[in-house]
Motif scaffolding. Sequence first.
Motif, PDB file in Angstrom:
ATOM      1  N   ALA A   1       0.796  -1.232   0.000  1.00 23.40           N
ATOM      2  CA  ALA A   1       0.000   0.000   0.000  1.00 23.40           C
ATOM      3  C   ALA A   1       0.833   1.290   0.000  1.00 23.40           C
ATOM      4  O   ALA A   1       0.321   2.361  -0.351  1.00 23.40           O
ATOM      5  N   LEU A   2       2.103   1.191   0.372  1.00 21.16           N
ATOM      6  CA  LEU A   2       2.942   2.396   0.475  1.00 21.16           C
ATOM      7  C   LEU A   2       2.927   3.194  -0.830  1.00 21.16           C
ATOM      8  O   LEU A   2       3.076   2.617  -1.909  1.00 21.16           O
TER       9      LEU A   2
ATOM     10  N   LEU B   1      -2.801  10.092   0.647  1.00 19.21           N
ATOM     11  CA  LEU B   1      -1.628   9.319   0.247  1.00 19.21           C
ATOM     12  C   LEU B   1      -1.245   8.387   1.397  1.00 19.21           C
ATOM     13  O   LEU B   1      -1.236   8.807   2.559  1.00 19.21           O
ATOM     14  N   ILE B   2      -0.942   7.137   1.075  1.00 24.04           N
ATOM     15  CA  ILE B   2      -0.596   6.180   2.128  1.00 24.04           C
ATOM     16  C   ILE B   2       0.913   6.180   2.358  1.00 24.04           C
ATOM     17  O   ILE B   2       1.690   5.747   1.519  1.00 24.04           O
ATOM     18  N   LEU B   3       1.288   6.707   3.511  1.00 23.20           N
ATOM     19  CA  LEU B   3       2.685   6.731   3.943  1.00 23.20           C
ATOM     20  C   LEU B   3       2.769   5.864   5.209  1.00 23.20           C
ATOM     21  O   LEU B   3       1.742   5.326   5.639  1.00 23.20           O
ATOM     22  N   PRO B   4       3.934   5.709   5.827  1.00 24.62           N
ATOM     23  CA  PRO B   4       4.026   4.808   6.972  1.00 24.62           C
ATOM     24  C   PRO B   4       3.027   5.096   8.102  1.00 24.62           C
ATOM     25  O   PRO B   4       2.481   4.146   8.687  1.00 24.62           O
TER      26      PRO B   4
ATOM     27  N   LEU C   1      -4.158   2.008   9.232  1.00 23.06           N
ATOM     28  CA  LEU C   1      -4.893   0.938   8.539  1.00 23.06           C
ATOM     29  C   LEU C   1      -4.782  -0.357   9.336  1.00 23.06           C
ATOM     30  O   LEU C   1      -5.768  -1.069   9.545  1.00 23.06           O
ATOM     31  N   ALA C   2      -3.560  -0.645   9.798  1.00 25.74           N
ATOM     32  CA  ALA C   2      -3.361  -1.864  10.589  1.00 25.74           C
ATOM     33  C   ALA C   2      -4.154  -1.772  11.890  1.00 25.74           C
ATOM     34  O   ALA C   2      -4.820  -2.731  12.286  1.00 25.74           O
ATOM     35  N   SER C   3      -4.134  -0.622  12.540  1.00 24.35           N
ATOM     36  CA  SER C   3      -4.804  -0.463  13.843  1.00 24.35           C
ATOM     37  C   SER C   3      -6.306  -0.664  13.759  1.00 24.35           C
ATOM     38  O   SER C   3      -6.924  -1.117  14.704  1.00 24.35           O
TER      39      SER C   3
ATOM     40  N   GLY D   1       6.353   5.145  -6.137  1.00 25.25           N
ATOM     41  CA  GLY D   1       5.855   3.787  -5.921  1.00 25.25           C
ATOM     42  C   GLY D   1       5.533   3.052  -7.208  1.00 25.25           C
ATOM     43  O   GLY D   1       4.842   2.046  -7.191  1.00 25.25           O
ATOM     44  N   ILE D   2       6.044   3.560  -8.329  1.00 29.30           N
ATOM     45  CA  ILE D   2       5.801   2.905  -9.622  1.00 29.30           C
ATOM     46  C   ILE D   2       7.132   2.309 -10.094  1.00 29.30           C
ATOM     47  O   ILE D   2       8.160   2.969 -10.018  1.00 29.30           O
ATOM     48  N   THR D   3       7.096   1.084 -10.581  1.00 32.04           N
ATOM     49  CA  THR D   3       8.311   0.497 -11.163  1.00 32.04           C
ATOM     50  C   THR D   3       8.214   0.653 -12.681  1.00 32.04           C
ATOM     51  O   THR D   3       7.396  -0.004 -13.318  1.00 32.04           O
TER      52      THR D   3
END
Length: 391
Positions: A28-29, A146-149, A155-157, A208-210
Amino acid sequence: MISFEEASAITQSFALPSGTENVTLFEALNKTLAQDICSDIAMPPFNKSAMDGYACRKSDLRNPLMVIEEIGAGTIPAKSVGENQCARIMTGAMVPDGADIVIMKEDVEEINPATIRFTGENPRANICYKGEDVKEGENVLKKGDLILPAQIAILASVGCTQPLVYKTPSVAIISTGDELVEPAEKPGISKIRNSNSYQLAAQVQQLGITPDYLGIIQDDEATLKKVVAETLGKYDITIISGGVSVGDFDFVPKILKELAVNIRVHGMNVRPGKHLLFGEKANHFIFGMPGNPVSSFVQFAILVRPFLNTLMGSTKVGTFLRLPIAEEYTRKKGDLLIFVPVTLTKEGTVLPLEYHGSAHIHAYTLANGIMEIPKGISIIRKGELVCVRPL
Ligand code: AMP
Ligand code: MG
């Protein structure tokens, strides 16, 4: 020729997200949320001890206290704390009923193994109260975030293990130029190393794109046309370095027209990056980056990156700082908007770096910001506010 702002507005108007998908928290990062997230629990979920110590009643602090049980993190207290009683408690454990304070272990003296006494001063509650951070059902993250750490932690919580995010586009990178050799090669006379492909790929990776790197294409119209035609069918976005200006071998605009690409931007009144090209065809997008290393670097950072951010669903695009300049800045002509490398100092000022123009990519290794000098401004006095995009 259009302004940079007009060119940005045109590119942004095409940046519509193309679908969503569910991803794991490890994937998700750097993606953007396509859903609002609400918490299924309160945070903290119970009155939680913030310290290792003893849970008791504040009104009993002057008295010896009998230790009635021990409560570790993850266990449920068996007893309620009564008058002149306490429970030994660990950080993160549930505060037992009856207690309204946790006194720190360091502020306690043991009278005998079953009795303690408070020896500190100015006791604090040391309790994190149920729901004080987040209430049950509360909205914690929004669509477009935007999903950052830190967002991953939330999200985990809240137990969201498969967040819905906007899809990441596929990106191809090509460099054009007969003068280019790959970095592993020592350039012969009249040749230069290809740095743009790697610099652009790195900027794409930061999102976050390869990307797929398709190599150096010679300044040969037929070959370039064939490769670009293939990328149009295969990738969402093609980034081409070089060949977009007005030289005899700058074939990119011509071949794009032949391939029925709608050229929406070609040239803008800005330095570096005047000849930037943006085209689209049936939801495929092409950026023609000027070959000069600084031009392609800066234009990616200030125009292509915001385009990709928006395309990936982000609602917060670009950070701009307005800070005082550390020393006087002058330029001969103020006839167009320019971008220059700067250092953001510890004192909170903006220090322009020595910079020789659009081939001087080394200046950007020392920079942590790009300063904007608007059209019409040729002198900025020390202390005046300038607009900077942090790098
Ligand atoms: P162009 O935009 O093709 O006219 O190139 C402008 C300048 O940028 C020339 O001096 C090129 O040598 C240089 N240049 C072009 N492509 C690259 C590249 N991939 N890496 C580094 N420099 C390049
Ligand atoms: Mg060229």
